[in-house]
Design a protein around this motif. Structure first.
Motif, PDB file in Angstrom:
ATOM      1  N   GLU B 497     -52.343   3.185 -28.538  1.00  0.00           N
ATOM      2  CA  GLU B 497     -50.919   3.088 -28.888  1.00  0.00           C
ATOM      3  C   GLU B 497     -50.632   3.778 -30.218  1.00  0.00           C
ATOM      4  O   GLU B 497     -49.695   4.552 -30.353  1.00  0.00           O
ATOM      5  N   ARG B 498     -51.502   3.482 -31.200  1.00  0.00           N
ATOM      6  CA  ARG B 498     -51.304   4.097 -32.512  1.00  0.00           C
ATOM      7  C   ARG B 498     -51.617   5.585 -32.467  1.00  0.00           C
ATOM      8  O   ARG B 498     -50.977   6.380 -33.141  1.00  0.00           O
ATOM      9  N   LYS B 501     -48.782   7.675 -31.558  1.00  0.00           N
ATOM     10  CA  LYS B 501     -47.654   7.778 -32.502  1.00  0.00           C
ATOM     11  C   LYS B 501     -48.035   8.437 -33.817  1.00  0.00           C
ATOM     12  O   LYS B 501     -47.194   8.618 -34.688  1.00  0.00           O
ATOM     13  N   SER B 504     -45.989  11.194 -35.301  1.00  0.00           N
ATOM     14  CA  SER B 504     -44.529  11.089 -35.384  1.00  0.00           C
ATOM     15  C   SER B 504     -44.132  10.704 -36.803  1.00  0.00           C
ATOM     16  O   SER B 504     -44.832   9.957 -37.479  1.00  0.00           O
ATOM     17  N   PHE B 507     -44.322   7.183 -39.137  1.00  0.00           N
ATOM     18  CA  PHE B 507     -45.311   6.230 -38.638  1.00  0.00           C
ATOM     19  C   PHE B 507     -46.430   6.152 -39.663  1.00  0.00           C
ATOM     20  O   PHE B 507     -47.015   7.161 -40.037  1.00  0.00           O
ATOM     21  N   SER B 521     -47.242  14.201 -39.917  1.00  0.00           N
ATOM     22  CA  SER B 521     -46.210  14.946 -39.197  1.00  0.00           C
ATOM     23  C   SER B 521     -45.968  16.291 -39.879  1.00  0.00           C
ATOM     24  O   SER B 521     -45.744  17.304 -39.217  1.00  0.00           O
TER      25      SER B 521
END
Lengths: 162, 562
Positions: B497-498, B501, B504, B507, B521
């Motif tokens: 899950e991490r 992300k 992004s 995060f 990012s």
């Protein structure tokens, strides 16, 4: 033009290299002057751009070692002024790393080279010598050109008559 | 926290407006409608009760009139002589019975009140009625309808009597009304459970059985309150404490009142139901409004919070960027200022060397001095190297694409982060790809990417291992025309899950304030802009490996062939 002839006349005859050090750090000027003198050239110092221009106006100089970052009139302004008044004088820029970009600008507008601070004395002497060589070569070229011109002129006069 | 309190205030304001504004007309409508509706209902219920009373009174009146007329007809069509005989009276009675079954007996009286003849269930012949109230009233007024009374037979009954004047002496014909039948006639009204009708005379005595209580001829405890005549129904509190709706209508034949009563609770019970329904609708509607209002409000608030958070992030980002720029400038200025004294020191050193050359002794002191000076030179060079790296980091060279030699580049980066790894007790390994491998790109931006990755890795291992046992590996190698630059750590790693992300914006897995969530990012953006891509593999509990893949510098590749 009068300056040009002046340097030409005197510089052509002179065997000793005249260096002008420009920096706002007095102790650096002093020591570097001593070192360069020991290498066998004549060294003058100026602690600001204005002082340097004043000196140039009255004394012959072949190579100027110029610190880019100085209070008051900075290295670039001084460099521009020297270019204007003494086009033959070779200029070596001393710069901190942060101002390399501006040093590159200086190269583009005709500085002989740039050196990063702190600069090793041997490297400095090497560059100064190279600049001296370049100066001599340049001056020689100009003399040859003048000579050729003076040789050609009678023929031109003839052409005009004919 | 202040911001949240502010949110709550706005939330309350929105919720208040959203629920109260529609709630006010809603409640007003229900209340006004309810009042009007129940008023109309009440009038209709009460009206129905009074109507019943009037109708019923009329019926009883008509009944009494007819019975009297029946009797008058018999009296007119028969002679005293005929009726005085048992046979004649029987015939007349059966004639009457034909007309109406309400007659229970029939009797003939002479002017003195002597019961001359009788036909019926009792034995009353020969009794003298001259003193009886009904007889006297009949003799006075011509006809008479009595209240319920006991008389000689000692049972409650009512009589209808007429005086006949066609012979020399007046005589009286009297009939008894069947008490049961009259009862059923008068008391036949039933409304709901408690609604009932009954007759009372002017003294408040029951003239018909009241179903719920009271004996015939008993006294009605509330009789004073039955104001007669079409005044409509009223609600009165009865002696037994129960509120009742009462409608009384007077008869024309007798000074009686026909009373219809019903417990208020029952009569107007429907109204209570209406109030119940209205209240229920009000509550349900209010609850629905509140629920919708609450839902909408919480959505507005959450959206507002998101916007706020984003604004805050942006602000923070800007602030950070400004701070970084400031820091870079400061560092550059600082390094530059250090360079000047270094320059002086360097030239002093050079001068010392010259002077030493002049003295030029082979003495031990001289040698030691020379070694010390060499050391000085070394240290000055070291200082200047430091200032140079700081300056090159602080410098903003934007979009300067050029060939970056990977090995040199990595060495420079390692010089920057090496001390941090050493201090943190992290085993820091670098594998460079060797000479002549370069990529096309902006060195300072690439440096930003690699520094960011290494710093993240150092953070990760520090978080897991503290100051012992951390390992960070930086490796670069050529593969398929591209440079693969990996930064591997043995930190905590992350779950799927991490991992999804991680690139992004905003995060971050670091505690608040420690990271903007922008680093990776931005790295991603830089690498993409160089025509490469960045990827991550991670195993939870074992560590992560970020890989930057960059295209190799093309001319460098082709040079050996040309």
């Amino acid at each position: 033009m009068p300056i040009f002839f002046k340097t030409d006349d005197e510089g052509g005859m002179m065997e000793t290299l005249h260096v002008l050090l420009v920096d706002d750090e007095p102790r650096y000027l002093e020591t570097t002057a001593k070192l360069l003198t020991r290498k066998g050239c004549h060294v003058a110092t100026a602690s600001s751009g204005l002082e340097a221009l004043d000196y140039l106006a009255v004394k012959p100089v072949h190579v100027v070692v110029l610190d880019v970052k100085m209070p008051g009139m900075d290295g670039h302004e001084t460099f521009g002024a020297i270019r204007q008044s003494h086009p033959l004088v070779e200029v070596i820029l001393l710069t901190g790393h942060g101002t390399v970009d501006s040093a590159v600008e200086g190269l583009k507008s005709g500085a002989f080279d740039y050196l990063l601070k702190p600069v090793d004395i041997d490297l400095l002497w090497e560059k100064v010598s190279q600049a001296w060589g370049a100066y001599l070569a340049h001056a020689e070229k100009i003399r040859m050109a003048m000579l050729e011109k003076s040789l050609q002129s009678p023929r031109e006069i003839m052409k005009k008559r004919g | 926290m202040v911001k949240r309190a502010h949110d709550e205030k706005i939330g309350r304001f929105i919720l208040g407006n959203m629920t109260l504004v529609p709630l006010i007309p809603f409640v007003a409508l229900l209340v006004v409608g309810g009042i009007l509706f129940t008023g109309a209902m009440e009038r209709s219920i009460v009206g129905r009760i009074s109507q019943t009373a009037r109708d019923h009174a009329l019926m009883v009146d008509t009944f009494l009139k007819e019975r009297r007329a029946d009797l008058q007809l018999v009296a007119a069509s028969s002679a005293f002589e005929t009726l005085s005989t048992a046979q004649g009276l029987k015939e007349a009675f059966s004639y009457l019975r034909e007309s109406s079954g309400a007659f229970a007996d029939l009797g003939v009286f002479d002017a003195s009140g002597m019961h001359v003849a009788y036909t019926g269930p009792f034995r009353l012949e020969g009794m003298h009625y001259g003193k009886e109230a009904w007889f006297q009233r009949t003799m006075d007024e011509g006809t008479w309808i009595s209240d319920i009374f006991l008389g000689f037979r000692k049972t409650p009954h009512m009589v209808v009597a007429v005086r006949v004047d066609k012979d020399q002496a007046p005589w009286v014909l009297r009939a008894t009304i069947d008490t049961d039948l009259f009862e059923s006639l008068a008391g036949s009204v039933r409304i709901g459970e408690t609604g009932e009708a009954f007759l009372v005379n002017s003294h408040g005595l029951y003239q018909s059985q009241r179903a719920s209580r009271g004996r015939l001829m008993g006294r009605d405890p509330d009789s004073e309150n039955y104001s007669g005549d079409a005044a409509g129904a009223r609600v009165i509190r009865c002696v037994d404490g129960i509120k009742r709706v009462v409608a009384a209508a007077g008869l024309s034949e007798k000074p009686w009142q026909l009373v219809v009563v019903q417990d208020k609770r029952e009569a107007l019970g429907g109204l209570a139901n209406i109030y119940l329904v209205i209240t229920a609708v009000m509550l349900a509607g209010g609850a629905a409004l509140l629920a919708v209002g609450y839902g909408v409000t919480s959505r507005i608030i959450s959206r507002m919070r998101r916007t706020d958070d984003q604004a805050e992030h942006l602000e923070e980002q800007l602030f950070r960027a400004a701070r970084l720029a400031e820091l870079g400038e400061m560092a550059a200025g600082f390094a530059h200022e250090i360079n000047n004294p270094l320059q002086v020191m360097q030239s002093e050193l050079a001068y010392m060397k010259e002077v030493m050359g002049d003295v030029k002794g082979e003495s031990e002191a001289c040698l030691e001095l020379e070694e010390s000076m060499a050391q000085l030179k070394l240290q000055i060079t070291r200082c200047s190297e430091i200032t140079r790296s700081v300056l090159s980091f602080g410098r903003k060279e934007s979009g300067r694409e050029r060939s970056v030699k990977v090995t040199e580049f990595l060495d420079a980066v390692v010089r920057m982060v090496g001390p941090r790894a050493e201090v943190g007790g992290v085993r820091f390994e670098v594998k460079t790809p060797g000479e002549n491998v370069s990529v096309q790109g902006d060195a300072s931006r690439l440096q930003q990417v690699v520094l960011n990755l290494i710093n993240n890795a150092l953070d990760a291992v520090a978080a897991r291992h503290g100051s012992r046992g951390g390992e960070v590996q930086v490796s670069a190698f050529k593969e398929g025309g591209a440079l693969h630059l990996g930064v591997k750590d043995n930190g905590e790693g992350m779950d799927e899950e991490r991992r999804a992300k991680i690139f992004s914006p905003f995060f971050t897995s670091k505690p608040p304030g420690a990271g903007t969530g922008l680093g990776l990012s931005v790295c991603h953006g830089i690498v993409e802009s160089m025509g490469g891509h960045i990827d991550v593999e991670s195993i939870c509990g074992e560590g992560s490996c970020f890989t930057v893949v960059l295209p190799l510098d093309e001319p460098q590749n082709h040079k050996p062939h040309s």
